[in-house]
Design a protein around this motif. Structure first.
Motif, mmCIF file in Angstrom:
data_model
loop_
_atom_site.group_PDB
_atom_site.id
_atom_site.type_symbol
_atom_site.label_atom_id
_atom_site.label_comp_id
_atom_site.label_asym_id
_atom_site.label_seq_id
_atom_site.Cartn_x
_atom_site.Cartn_y
_atom_site.Cartn_z
ATOM 1 N N PRO A 6 -5.623 -84.240 -4.484
ATOM 2 C CA PRO A 6 -7.306 -83.784 -4.838
ATOM 3 C C PRO A 6 -6.989 -82.875 -6.074
ATOM 4 O O PRO A 6 -6.148 -82.063 -6.191
ATOM 5 N N VAL A 7 -7.928 -82.623 -6.672
ATOM 6 C CA VAL A 7 -8.169 -81.808 -8.139
ATOM 7 C C VAL A 7 -9.159 -80.630 -7.789
ATOM 8 O O VAL A 7 -10.265 -81.240 -7.068
ATOM 9 N N HIS A 8 -9.348 -79.736 -8.434
ATOM 10 C CA HIS A 8 -10.237 -78.659 -7.995
ATOM 11 C C HIS A 8 -10.282 -77.717 -9.396
ATOM 12 O O HIS A 8 -9.488 -77.701 -10.057
ATOM 13 N N CYS A 9 -11.425 -77.161 -9.297
ATOM 14 C CA CYS A 9 -11.545 -75.866 -10.103
ATOM 15 C C CYS A 9 -12.108 -74.767 -9.490
ATOM 16 O O CYS A 9 -12.957 -74.802 -8.503
ATOM 17 N N ASN A 10 -11.947 -73.459 -9.768
ATOM 18 C CA ASN A 10 -12.679 -72.330 -9.320
ATOM 19 C C ASN A 10 -12.746 -71.269 -10.321
ATOM 20 O O ASN A 10 -11.778 -70.485 -10.631
ATOM 21 N N GLU A 11 -13.668 -71.305 -11.333
ATOM 22 C CA GLU A 11 -13.621 -70.517 -12.590
ATOM 23 C C GLU A 11 -14.809 -69.555 -12.717
ATOM 24 O O GLU A 11 -15.933 -69.605 -11.890
ATOM 25 N N ILE A 12 -14.521 -68.281 -13.297
ATOM 26 C CA ILE A 12 -15.314 -67.243 -13.274
ATOM 27 C C ILE A 12 -16.580 -67.397 -14.339
ATOM 28 O O ILE A 12 -17.724 -66.936 -13.946
ATOM 29 N N GLY A 13 -16.546 -68.415 -15.151
ATOM 30 C CA GLY A 13 -17.579 -68.735 -15.939
ATOM 31 C C GLY A 13 -17.901 -67.477 -16.882
ATOM 32 O O GLY A 13 -17.048 -66.722 -17.114
ATOM 33 N N LEU A 14 -19.184 -67.103 -17.309
ATOM 34 C CA LEU A 14 -19.695 -65.928 -18.093
ATOM 35 C C LEU A 14 -19.953 -64.731 -17.154
ATOM 36 O O LEU A 14 -20.551 -63.686 -17.699
ATOM 37 N N ARG A 15 -19.627 -64.716 -16.009
ATOM 38 C CA ARG A 15 -19.844 -63.696 -15.187
ATOM 39 C C ARG A 15 -18.947 -62.747 -15.145
ATOM 40 O O ARG A 15 -17.750 -62.860 -15.519
ATOM 41 N N GLY A 39 -20.644 -67.349 -3.385
ATOM 42 C CA GLY A 39 -21.273 -66.105 -2.746
ATOM 43 C C GLY A 39 -22.638 -65.562 -3.519
ATOM 44 O O GLY A 39 -22.743 -65.747 -4.345
ATOM 45 N N VAL A 40 -23.349 -65.051 -2.342
ATOM 46 C CA VAL A 40 -24.642 -64.495 -3.081
ATOM 47 C C VAL A 40 -24.735 -63.031 -2.646
ATOM 48 O O VAL A 40 -23.995 -62.825 -1.754
ATOM 49 N N GLY A 41 -25.047 -61.998 -3.299
ATOM 50 C CA GLY A 41 -25.293 -60.755 -3.161
ATOM 51 C C GLY A 41 -24.808 -59.814 -4.243
ATOM 52 O O GLY A 41 -25.121 -58.439 -4.069
ATOM 53 N N GLY A 42 -24.075 -60.314 -5.227
ATOM 54 C CA GLY A 42 -23.759 -59.331 -6.321
ATOM 55 C C GLY A 42 -23.012 -58.311 -5.849
ATOM 56 O O GLY A 42 -21.825 -58.631 -5.293
ATOM 57 N N GLN A 43 -23.528 -56.959 -5.945
ATOM 58 C CA GLN A 43 -22.516 -55.845 -5.670
ATOM 59 C C GLN A 43 -22.576 -55.944 -4.150
ATOM 60 O O GLN A 43 -21.819 -55.067 -3.597
ATOM 61 N N ALA A 44 -23.385 -56.720 -3.425
ATOM 62 C CA ALA A 44 -23.174 -56.649 -1.819
ATOM 63 C C ALA A 44 -22.051 -57.548 -1.584
ATOM 64 O O ALA A 44 -22.168 -58.164 -0.248
ATOM 65 N N GLY A 198 -23.001 -73.805 -10.251
ATOM 66 C CA GLY A 198 -22.498 -73.662 -11.581
ATOM 67 C C GLY A 198 -21.965 -74.944 -12.299
ATOM 68 O O GLY A 198 -22.398 -74.900 -13.471
ATOM 69 N N ILE A 199 -21.341 -75.888 -11.647
ATOM 70 C CA ILE A 199 -21.126 -76.902 -12.279
ATOM 71 C C ILE A 199 -22.163 -77.836 -12.846
ATOM 72 O O ILE A 199 -22.197 -78.376 -13.941
ATOM 73 N N LYS A 230 -16.595 -74.895 -19.947
ATOM 74 C CA LYS A 230 -15.940 -73.862 -20.439
ATOM 75 C C LYS A 230 -16.650 -73.167 -21.432
ATOM 76 O O LYS A 230 -16.718 -73.598 -22.693
ATOM 77 N N GLY A 231 -16.586 -71.695 -21.302
ATOM 78 C CA GLY A 231 -17.316 -71.032 -22.494
ATOM 79 C C GLY A 231 -18.862 -70.954 -22.571
ATOM 80 O O GLY A 231 -19.477 -70.445 -23.479
ATOM 81 N N VAL A 232 -19.444 -71.691 -21.705
ATOM 82 C CA VAL A 232 -20.891 -72.284 -21.765
ATOM 83 C C VAL A 232 -21.453 -71.585 -20.389
ATOM 84 O O VAL A 232 -22.439 -71.279 -20.658
ATOM 85 N N THR A 233 -20.843 -72.159 -19.178
ATOM 86 C CA THR A 233 -21.634 -71.933 -18.105
ATOM 87 C C THR A 233 -21.698 -70.522 -17.652
ATOM 88 O O THR A 233 -20.868 -69.746 -17.380
#
Length: 252
Positions: A6-15, A39-44, A198-199, A230-233
């Protein structure tokens, strides 16, 4: 039943931080459990909720082996255990109040040649065969509810201002429900595609389906999707792509 690596990705995006989590971090051809969480909640502490959820489900399955993949009580009990653990975390980390996460879950059973899909929130799972989506999860979201009520079209949902508001999430405060689906028709070269929302910022269902053809390798599909993002999301973006290599069924 066998699968390709299997392949995967787990990227930060522009966050500024990555609140997505995946399981396993390092898959093998023997891996049969896959998860993506947003995950949702930001600083939470959304990143804590997603990580603890992946860890909690994998631990529950390890300590309580799944005897029957069609047991409809199994995933709800696993979710209950996970949310209890999140609640315990909140008792000692009050600053994380409000943390939560989506979940998309895939468990493949070699013996039964079946797959169990579970989900909470708007992270998705797809079952695809030669460019055709055979099954996909329905988001637990405001806009999905509006689509089902006939208030907006699916096309309008893509750009609706409330498109990112979910109606269910795994959390440690209020119990939630997990939806599930058993896939019994699995053939050679079928794909399972799991992703956070995000995908979907740079590709749609049609592109996902057309990318997953019999001749396509999981590595090539990953490269295409990651290059688009990459560089867009703007959001974090994570996925898992699992391709069936062999089954014992005829023509497989």
């Amino acid at each position: 039943m066998k699968i390709h690596l299997p392949v995967h990705c787990n990227e930060i995006g522009l966050r500024e931080s990555n609140e997505d989590a995946i399981y396993p971090v390092t898959p093998t051809e023997d891996s049969r459990l896959f998860m993506v969480c947003d995950g949702v909640g930001g600083q939470a502490k959304g990143e804590v909720a997603s990580s603890l959820t992946c860890q909690g489900f994998s631990k529950y399955l390890s300590e309580n082996p799944m005897e029957d993949i069609e047991d409809e009580t199994y995933l709800p009990l696993a979710l209950q255990s996970v949310e209890q653990n999140l609640g315990t975390y909140l008792e000692t980390h009050p600053e994380a109040k409000g943390m939560a996460t989506t979940l998309t879950f895939l468990k493949i059973s070699d013996e039964d040649e079946k797959a169990l899909i579970g989900w909470v929130g708007d992270s998705r799972a797809y079952h695809i065969r030669d460019g055709q989506i055979l099954y996909q999860t329905k988001d637990h979201s405001i806009v999905q509810g509006m689509v089902e009520m006939g208030e907006i079209t699916e096309e309008e949902a893509l750009t609706h201002p409330k498109r990112n508001i979910i109606t269910r999430a795994v959390n440690g405060t209020y119990p939630t429900r997990i939806d599930q689906k058993i896939i019994t028709d699995i053939k050679k070269n079928d794909f399972f595609f799991l992703c956070t929302d995000g995908i979907l910022e740079t590709i749609n269902d049609e592109i996902i389906a057309l990318s997953c053809t019999e001749q396509a390798s999981v590595e090539k599909i990953k490269s295409y999707i990651v290059n688009k993002a990459k560089g867009v999301t703007k959001d974090n973006y994570s996925m898992y792509i699992v391709k069936i290599q062999k089954t014992t069924s005829k023509n497989s």
